[in-house]
Design a protein around this motif. Structure first.
Motif, PDB file in Angstrom:
ATOM      1  N   PRO A  26      -9.200 -17.537   6.928  1.00 34.72           N
ATOM      2  CA  PRO A  26     -10.388 -17.417   6.076  1.00 34.72           C
ATOM      3  C   PRO A  26     -11.208 -16.190   6.469  1.00 34.72           C
ATOM      4  CG  PRO A  26     -10.120 -19.667   6.868  1.00 34.72           C
ATOM      5  CD  PRO A  26      -9.141 -18.834   7.631  1.00 34.72           C
ATOM      6  N   PRO A  27     -11.859 -15.560   5.508  1.00 33.11           N
ATOM      7  CA  PRO A  27     -12.647 -14.368   5.840  1.00 33.11           C
ATOM      8  C   PRO A  27     -13.816 -14.701   6.756  1.00 33.11           C
ATOM      9  CG  PRO A  27     -13.072 -15.078   3.585  1.00 33.11           C
ATOM     10  CD  PRO A  27     -11.923 -15.897   4.080  1.00 33.11           C
ATOM     11  N   GLU A  28     -14.034 -13.861   7.730  1.00 33.60           N
ATOM     12  CA  GLU A  28     -15.166 -13.997   8.635  1.00 33.60           C
ATOM     13  C   GLU A  28     -16.374 -13.259   8.061  1.00 33.60           C
ATOM     14  OE1 GLU A  28     -13.921 -12.756  12.500  1.00 33.60           O
ATOM     15  OE2 GLU A  28     -12.467 -14.397  12.728  1.00 33.60           O
ATOM     16  N   LYS A  29     -17.423 -13.179   8.848  1.00 32.86           N
ATOM     17  CA  LYS A  29     -18.648 -12.520   8.401  1.00 32.86           C
ATOM     18  C   LYS A  29     -18.333 -11.093   7.950  1.00 32.86           C
ATOM     19  CE  LYS A  29     -23.353 -11.354   9.839  1.00 32.86           C
ATOM     20  NZ  LYS A  29     -24.355 -11.407  10.932  1.00 32.86           N
ATOM     21  N   GLY A  30     -18.809 -10.737   6.753  1.00 28.23           N
ATOM     22  CA  GLY A  30     -18.626  -9.382   6.240  1.00 28.23           C
ATOM     23  C   GLY A  30     -17.246  -9.104   5.679  1.00 28.23           C
ATOM     24  N   GLU A  31     -16.433 -10.144   5.484  1.00 30.23           N
ATOM     25  CA  GLU A  31     -15.076  -9.963   4.985  1.00 30.23           C
ATOM     26  C   GLU A  31     -14.876 -10.732   3.681  1.00 30.23           C
ATOM     27  OE1 GLU A  31     -12.451  -9.391   9.073  1.00 30.23           O
ATOM     28  OE2 GLU A  31     -12.664 -11.401   8.203  1.00 30.23           O
ATOM     29  N   VAL A  32     -13.804 -10.372   2.959  1.00 35.54           N
ATOM     30  CA  VAL A  32     -13.416 -11.101   1.758  1.00 35.54           C
ATOM     31  C   VAL A  32     -11.911 -11.305   1.763  1.00 35.54           C
ATOM     32  CG1 VAL A  32     -15.334 -10.227   0.375  1.00 35.54           C
ATOM     33  CG2 VAL A  32     -13.157  -9.009   0.368  1.00 35.54           C
ATOM     34  N   LEU A  33     -11.487 -12.379   1.123  1.00 34.86           N
ATOM     35  CA  LEU A  33     -10.075 -12.620   0.874  1.00 34.86           C
ATOM     36  C   LEU A  33      -9.781 -12.223  -0.561  1.00 34.86           C
ATOM     37  CD1 LEU A  33      -7.275 -14.006   1.533  1.00 34.86           C
ATOM     38  CD2 LEU A  33      -8.291 -16.104   0.585  1.00 34.86           C
ATOM     39  N   ILE A  34      -8.761 -11.385  -0.750  1.00 33.82           N
ATOM     40  CA  ILE A  34      -8.396 -11.011  -2.118  1.00 33.82           C
ATOM     41  C   ILE A  34      -6.936 -11.358  -2.388  1.00 33.82           C
ATOM     42  CG2 ILE A  34     -10.047  -9.101  -2.055  1.00 33.82           C
ATOM     43  CD1 ILE A  34      -7.566  -7.213  -2.206  1.00 33.82           C
ATOM     44  N   GLY A  35      -6.661 -11.637  -3.647  1.00 38.25           N
ATOM     45  CA  GLY A  35      -5.291 -11.786  -4.123  1.00 38.25           C
ATOM     46  C   GLY A  35      -4.877 -10.487  -4.786  1.00 38.25           C
ATOM     47  N   VAL A  36      -3.845  -9.844  -4.252  1.00 35.97           N
ATOM     48  CA  VAL A  36      -3.400  -8.541  -4.764  1.00 35.97           C
ATOM     49  C   VAL A  36      -2.691  -8.756  -6.104  1.00 35.97           C
ATOM     50  CG1 VAL A  36      -1.994  -6.506  -4.319  1.00 35.97           C
ATOM     51  CG2 VAL A  36      -3.192  -7.634  -2.428  1.00 35.97           C
ATOM     52  N   GLU A  37      -3.071  -7.963  -7.099  1.00 34.43           N
ATOM     53  CA  GLU A  37      -2.481  -8.087  -8.433  1.00 34.43           C
ATOM     54  C   GLU A  37      -1.490  -6.969  -8.735  1.00 34.43           C
ATOM     55  OE1 GLU A  37      -5.773 -10.218 -11.101  1.00 34.43           O
ATOM     56  OE2 GLU A  37      -6.587  -8.558  -9.926  1.00 34.43           O
ATOM     57  N   PHE A  38      -1.904  -5.720  -8.560  1.00 34.16           N
ATOM     58  CA  PHE A  38      -1.005  -4.585  -8.751  1.00 34.16           C
ATOM     59  C   PHE A  38      -1.149  -3.634  -7.569  1.00 34.16           C
ATOM     60  CE2 PHE A  38      -1.749  -5.949 -13.143  1.00 34.16           C
ATOM     61  CZ  PHE A  38      -0.444  -6.000 -13.632  1.00 34.16           C
ATOM     62  N   ALA A  39      -0.029  -3.055  -7.154  1.00 32.07           N
ATOM     63  CA  ALA A  39      -0.031  -2.068  -6.082  1.00 32.07           C
ATOM     64  C   ALA A  39       0.917  -0.930  -6.459  1.00 32.07           C
ATOM     65  CB  ALA A  39       0.415  -2.693  -4.758  1.00 32.07           C
ATOM     66  N   PRO A  40       0.444   0.312  -6.501  1.00 30.15           N
ATOM     67  CA  PRO A  40       1.310   1.428  -6.863  1.00 30.15           C
ATOM     68  C   PRO A  40       2.339   1.736  -5.773  1.00 30.15           C
ATOM     69  CG  PRO A  40      -1.011   1.995  -7.125  1.00 30.15           C
ATOM     70  CD  PRO A  40      -0.956   0.727  -6.335  1.00 30.15           C
ATOM     71  N   VAL A  41       3.413   2.374  -6.204  1.00 28.59           N
ATOM     72  CA  VAL A  41       4.350   3.010  -5.276  1.00 28.59           C
ATOM     73  C   VAL A  41       4.029   4.499  -5.315  1.00 28.59           C
ATOM     74  CG1 VAL A  41       6.752   3.410  -4.664  1.00 28.59           C
ATOM     75  CG2 VAL A  41       6.097   1.279  -5.804  1.00 28.59           C
ATOM     76  N   ASN A  42       3.409   4.999  -4.249  1.00 26.12           N
ATOM     77  CA  ASN A  42       2.963   6.384  -4.192  1.00 26.12           C
ATOM     78  C   ASN A  42       3.908   7.233  -3.358  1.00 26.12           C
ATOM     79  OD1 ASN A  42       0.365   6.300  -5.631  1.00 26.12           O
ATOM     80  ND2 ASN A  42      -0.257   4.912  -3.992  1.00 26.12           N
ATOM     81  N   HIS A  43       3.827   8.528  -3.577  1.00 27.87           N
ATOM     82  CA  HIS A  43       4.667   9.422  -2.768  1.00 27.87           C
ATOM     83  C   HIS A  43       4.242   9.415  -1.303  1.00 27.87           C
ATOM     84  CE1 HIS A  43       7.446  11.247  -5.636  1.00 27.87           C
ATOM     85  NE2 HIS A  43       6.487  11.076  -6.535  1.00 27.87           N
ATOM     86  N   ASN A  44       2.968   9.143  -1.036  1.00 29.66           N
ATOM     87  CA  ASN A  44       2.605   9.037   0.382  1.00 29.66           C
ATOM     88  C   ASN A  44       3.148   7.753   1.001  1.00 29.66           C
ATOM     89  OD1 ASN A  44       0.787   7.196  -0.674  1.00 29.66           O
ATOM     90  ND2 ASN A  44      -1.041   8.233   0.076  1.00 29.66           N
ATOM     91  N   ASP A  45       3.425   6.722   0.173  1.00 29.95           N
ATOM     92  CA  ASP A  45       4.168   5.571   0.688  1.00 29.95           C
ATOM     93  C   ASP A  45       5.559   6.002   1.138  1.00 29.95           C
ATOM     94  OD1 ASP A  45       2.346   3.276   0.184  1.00 29.95           O
ATOM     95  OD2 ASP A  45       2.616   3.814  -1.911  1.00 29.95           O
ATOM     96  N   LEU A  46       6.219   6.822   0.314  1.00 29.06           N
ATOM     97  CA  LEU A  46       7.562   7.280   0.668  1.00 29.06           C
ATOM     98  C   LEU A  46       7.537   8.126   1.932  1.00 29.06           C
ATOM     99  CD1 LEU A  46       8.977   8.240  -2.861  1.00 29.06           C
ATOM    100  CD2 LEU A  46       8.979   6.012  -1.714  1.00 29.06           C
ATOM    101  N   LEU A  47       6.507   8.946   2.090  1.00 26.52           N
ATOM    102  CA  LEU A  47       6.388   9.733   3.318  1.00 26.52           C
ATOM    103  C   LEU A  47       6.187   8.832   4.532  1.00 26.52           C
ATOM    104  CD1 LEU A  47       4.127  12.662   2.069  1.00 26.52           C
ATOM    105  CD2 LEU A  47       6.539  12.804   2.676  1.00 26.52           C
ATOM    106  N   LEU A  48       5.368   7.805   4.359  1.00 19.54           N
ATOM    107  CA  LEU A  48       5.166   6.855   5.461  1.00 19.54           C
ATOM    108  C   LEU A  48       6.483   6.183   5.837  1.00 19.54           C
ATOM    109  CD1 LEU A  48       2.211   4.422   5.943  1.00 19.54           C
ATOM    110  CD2 LEU A  48       4.532   3.633   6.320  1.00 19.54           C
ATOM    111  N   PHE A  49       7.249   5.746   4.835  1.00 18.44           N
ATOM    112  CA  PHE A  49       8.524   5.076   5.117  1.00 18.44           C
ATOM    113  C   PHE A  49       9.468   5.996   5.886  1.00 18.44           C
ATOM    114  CE2 PHE A  49       7.824   2.838   0.784  1.00 18.44           C
ATOM    115  CZ  PHE A  49       6.839   2.041   1.347  1.00 18.44           C
TER     116      PHE A  49
END
Length: 325
Positions: A26-49
């Motif tokens: 559960p989120p602590e003080k100053g935090e939130v819990l989110i449900g991720v809906e969409f996430a891009p595949v970026n070229h910097n993701d490919l560089l990280l991989f």
């Protein structure tokens, strides 16, 4: 809970896997819990991989640099957002997972009438474009900025933000069929990035000042941008989409015209305080239809390998995560 994890740097089709991980606490003080809906595949993701990016987490690690999600729960003291709001997580939050706890600081509720897919692409490219336009040259209304990779998400954001600031853009693209797309996006001059592009730019702008050049390709394309700059202009490199880490060509204009060169990385500490306001500026451009990035395909989280292959071939790709279900 489903997530994508990297176990080895190198080939993402070999080093990434779909895994089951524990639900976040559960989120602590100053935090939130989110449900991720969409996430891009970026070229910097490919560089990280591939292990070729400034963010280099110890393995195994979750991955994903950008997303949009819905707030499912808020911790104590959170007043800037509420359950049910849509938000975009901070950069490098490892977003390719169904649910995540993140700091509430600097988050703000995204407008409900705006396409979630466009909002998923908010965190990287619009701030990159805005900072490229503001942090290296004191641009004045009427000045020209020249860019290659103009059909990319960064390029489209440069066009939209520049127009809002009274700047004019010269936009170089790789193929003739992209010219009309970039003109519709608002590019003032759009040309195919080829050997005579510099001469054509100079003929079209006349006495106008090209004070800033933005390079996302590297290689011979960089040399053409240098030639297009006016005396005292600046060249900023923010990506190397060609994979060519050299910059062949005639660089005598660097000396003759007193050109300065810079490299850009968005996550520098000096830039971070400026990002929240830039995000709000970008949301308004998206809301009013002035900034829109075409999405080539959407894949479920389990089909991340197909999404990566699509991204490697070209086109903007999103993962549909649906962590709010």
């Amino acid at each position: 809970m489903k997530a994508i994890q990297i176990t080895a740097y190198g080939d993402p089709l070999e080093g990434l896997e779909l895994v089951d991980i524990a639900e976040p606490p559960p989120p602590e003080k100053g935090e939130v819990l989110i449900g991720v809906e969409f996430a891009p595949v970026n070229h910097n993701d490919l560089l990280l991989f591939g292990g070729n990016f400034p963010v280099h987490p110890p393995l195994p690690s979750l991955v994903g640099n950008e997303a949009v999600g819905i707030v499912l729960q808020v911790g104590a003291g959170v007043e800037n957002i509420k359950v049910g709001d849509r938000v975009t997580p901070p950069l490098y939050s490892f977003t390719w997972r169904e649910r995540m706890v993140i700091p509430a600081e600097d988050l703000f509720a995204l407008p409900t009438e705006v396409d979630l897919q466009q909002l998923a692409m908010l965190r990287i490219n619009p701030p990159t474009a805005a900072l490229l336009l503001s942090e290296f040259v004191d641009m004045k209304p009427g000045d020209w900025v020249v860019q290659n990779c103009a059909n990319s998400a960064v390029g489209r954001a440069v066009i939209a933000i520049a127009k809002g600031r009274g700047l004019r853009t010269v936009n170089l693209v790789r193929r003739q069929e992209q010219v009309a797309e970039v003109e519709v996006a608002g590019g003032d001059i759009v040309l195919v990035d080829e050997n005579d592009a510099t001469e054509r730019v100079q003929a079209m702008i006349g006495d106008g000042a090209v004070r800033l050049a933005l390079c996302g390709i590297s290689g011979t394309a960089t040399a053409r941008l240098v030639s297009a700059l006016s005396s005292g202009g600046s060249l900023v490199n923010y990506a190397q989409m060609s994979g060519d880490m050299s910059a062949p060509g005639d660089f005598r204009p660097l000396m003759r015209k007193s050109i300065t060169m810079h490299n850009f990385y968005q996550n520098k500490p000096a830039f971070r305080p400026k990002v929240p306001q830039i995000l709000r500026e970008a949301v308004e451009l998206i809301r009013t239809g002035k900034l829109m990035v075409p999405v080539s395909a959407i894949y479920p989280l389990a089909s991340f390998k197909e999404a990566i292959i699509h991204t490697q071939k070209g086109g903007k790709v999103l993962l549909e995560v649906n962590g709010a279900r």
